[in-house]
Design an enzyme around this catalytic site. Structure first.
Site, mmCIF file in Angstrom:
data_model
loop_
_atom_site.group_PDB
_atom_site.id
_atom_site.type_symbol
_atom_site.label_atom_id
_atom_site.label_comp_id
_atom_site.label_asym_id
_atom_site.label_seq_id
_atom_site.Cartn_x
_atom_site.Cartn_y
_atom_site.Cartn_z
ATOM 1 N N ASP A 94 -49.381 16.927 -52.329
ATOM 2 C CA ASP A 94 -49.239 16.744 -50.885
ATOM 3 C C ASP A 94 -50.338 15.808 -50.410
ATOM 4 O O ASP A 94 -51.523 16.055 -50.678
ATOM 5 C CB ASP A 94 -49.362 18.108 -50.191
ATOM 6 C CG ASP A 94 -49.279 18.044 -48.680
ATOM 7 O OD1 ASP A 94 -49.123 16.944 -48.115
ATOM 8 O OD2 ASP A 94 -49.369 19.114 -48.047
ATOM 9 N N HIS B 130 -45.345 18.865 -50.001
ATOM 10 C CA HIS B 130 -45.440 19.271 -48.606
ATOM 11 C C HIS B 130 -44.080 19.767 -48.119
ATOM 12 O O HIS B 130 -43.045 19.172 -48.398
ATOM 13 C CB HIS B 130 -45.889 18.080 -47.757
ATOM 14 C CG HIS B 130 -46.245 18.430 -46.354
ATOM 15 N ND1 HIS B 130 -47.516 18.814 -45.994
ATOM 16 C CD2 HIS B 130 -45.508 18.464 -45.210
ATOM 17 C CE1 HIS B 130 -47.548 19.057 -44.702
ATOM 18 N NE2 HIS B 130 -46.335 18.862 -44.193
ATOM 19 N N SER C 120 -48.010 22.970 -41.597
ATOM 20 C CA SER C 120 -48.144 21.543 -41.292
ATOM 21 C C SER C 120 -48.713 21.356 -39.881
ATOM 22 O O SER C 120 -49.796 21.844 -39.587
ATOM 23 C CB SER C 120 -46.790 20.854 -41.477
ATOM 24 O OG SER C 120 -46.931 19.452 -41.509
#
Length: 319
Positions: free
Chosen positions: A255, A285, A161
């Protein structure tokens, strides 16, 4: 493909109990919520040969902290390949501790030392503090490889991320500054553009764990000035991706950031780079640190570790 049964069950649990989402929390509450999620669903911490808290001292006397993991198979005097890891959490939450389980897995399965960096978080330290810390950590590790008992010629960057974003940004800066020469990059569902109109932002922007309101909450705290065009925040806006090391991009199907990660891989490939894309069907995610709930997390960690061994060698190959 739809959400896996496990992903659907997790989302139903979260939304059924009415658990507040990040954008409904204070920063302190969001950090506590994130850490609790990792604790409950992250799984047990594997034993490694050793861990060491590493203070990386800056010129002004302050220190950036990191944790070094050495895999079980490593001898104490072996100069190991090094993976520098940047944790996820929207530049606002997460820590070395929240990603402890994952970094232990990566060390043992790849045979590499893993240096997990506790970079500064927003909103106390907004952009570009995290970028500055990421670059400093890479250059410090290169210069102090002997202190870490690692091989500076076999270094990789990895992150999930926000940490994936920091990895690609630091790699581009190292390419341009020298002397650091990286051997491999692994970006796990990175945020590659703050403002994006790619389809996944809309398709998975509500009800898939990382809601659009939560994304905005993170962005507003990380970039209070709103400069979304700075390539260090939106790396897809970088001028060139030429001369980067081989790259693995991991994306989750469900995501909102998925299409942006794929777009970055395509840009690197169009500039002559070597890119492997690993798309994980039915995942949301954040799944990589939730291995107690998602078996896919272990499969992906194995795949990443295999690539690290191929590109860097493991402890068995270290001299």
């Amino acid at each position: 493909m739809a959400l896996t049964a496990q992903a659907q069950a997790l989302l139903e649990m979260v939304y059924r109990v009415g658990a507040p989402r990040f954008h409904e929390l204070s920063v302190a509450q969001a950090r506590h919520s994130f850490d609790k999620l990792q604790f409950v669903f992250g799984g047990d911490a594997e034993s490694v040969a050793s861990t060491m808290e590493v203070p990386m001292t800056r010129a002004d006397g302050s220190a950036l902290l990191a944790r070094l993991y050495r895999p079980l198979e490593a001898g104490s005097a072996q100069a190991l390949p090094l993976v520098i890891y940047f944790h996820g959490g929207g530049w606002c939450v997460g820590s070395v501790q929240s990603h402890d389980v994952l970094c232990r897995q990566l060390a043992n399965r790849s045979g590499c030392a893993v240096l997990s960096v506790d970079y500064r978080l927003a909103p106390e330290h907004p952009f570009p503090a995290a970028v500055e810390d990421a670059l400093f950590a890479v250059e410090w590790a290169w210069e102090n490889a002997s202190l870490l008992t690692v091989d500076p010629l076999r270094m990789a960057l990895a992150g999930d991320s926000a940490g994936g974003t920091l990895s690609i940004v630091a790699a581009l800066m190292c390419r341009d500054r020298g002397p650091v020469r990286l051997r491999f990059l692994c970006l796990i569902y990175p945020c590659t553009e703050i403002v994006s109109n790619r389809p996944s932002r809309e398709t998975y922007g509500s009800g898939y764990f990382l809601d659009r309101e939560s994304l905005a909450w993170f962005f507003e705290r990380y970039l209070p000035g709103g400069n979304t065009d700075d390539w260090r925040a939106s790396p897809l806006k970088a001028g060139s991706f030429a001369n980067l090391p081989p790259l693995l991009v991991v994306t989750a199907e469900c995501d909102p950031l998925g299409d942006d990660g794929i777009a970055l891989g395509e840009r690197v490939r169009s500039d002559g780079g070597t890119v492997e894309h690993l798309g994980v069907d039915g995942m949301v995610h954040g799944f990589i640190t939730l291995g107690k709930w998602f078996p896919e997390a272990h499969d992906v960690v194995d795949r990443i570790s295999e690539r690290l061994r191929q590109r860097l060698g493991g402890a068995a190959d270290a001299v």
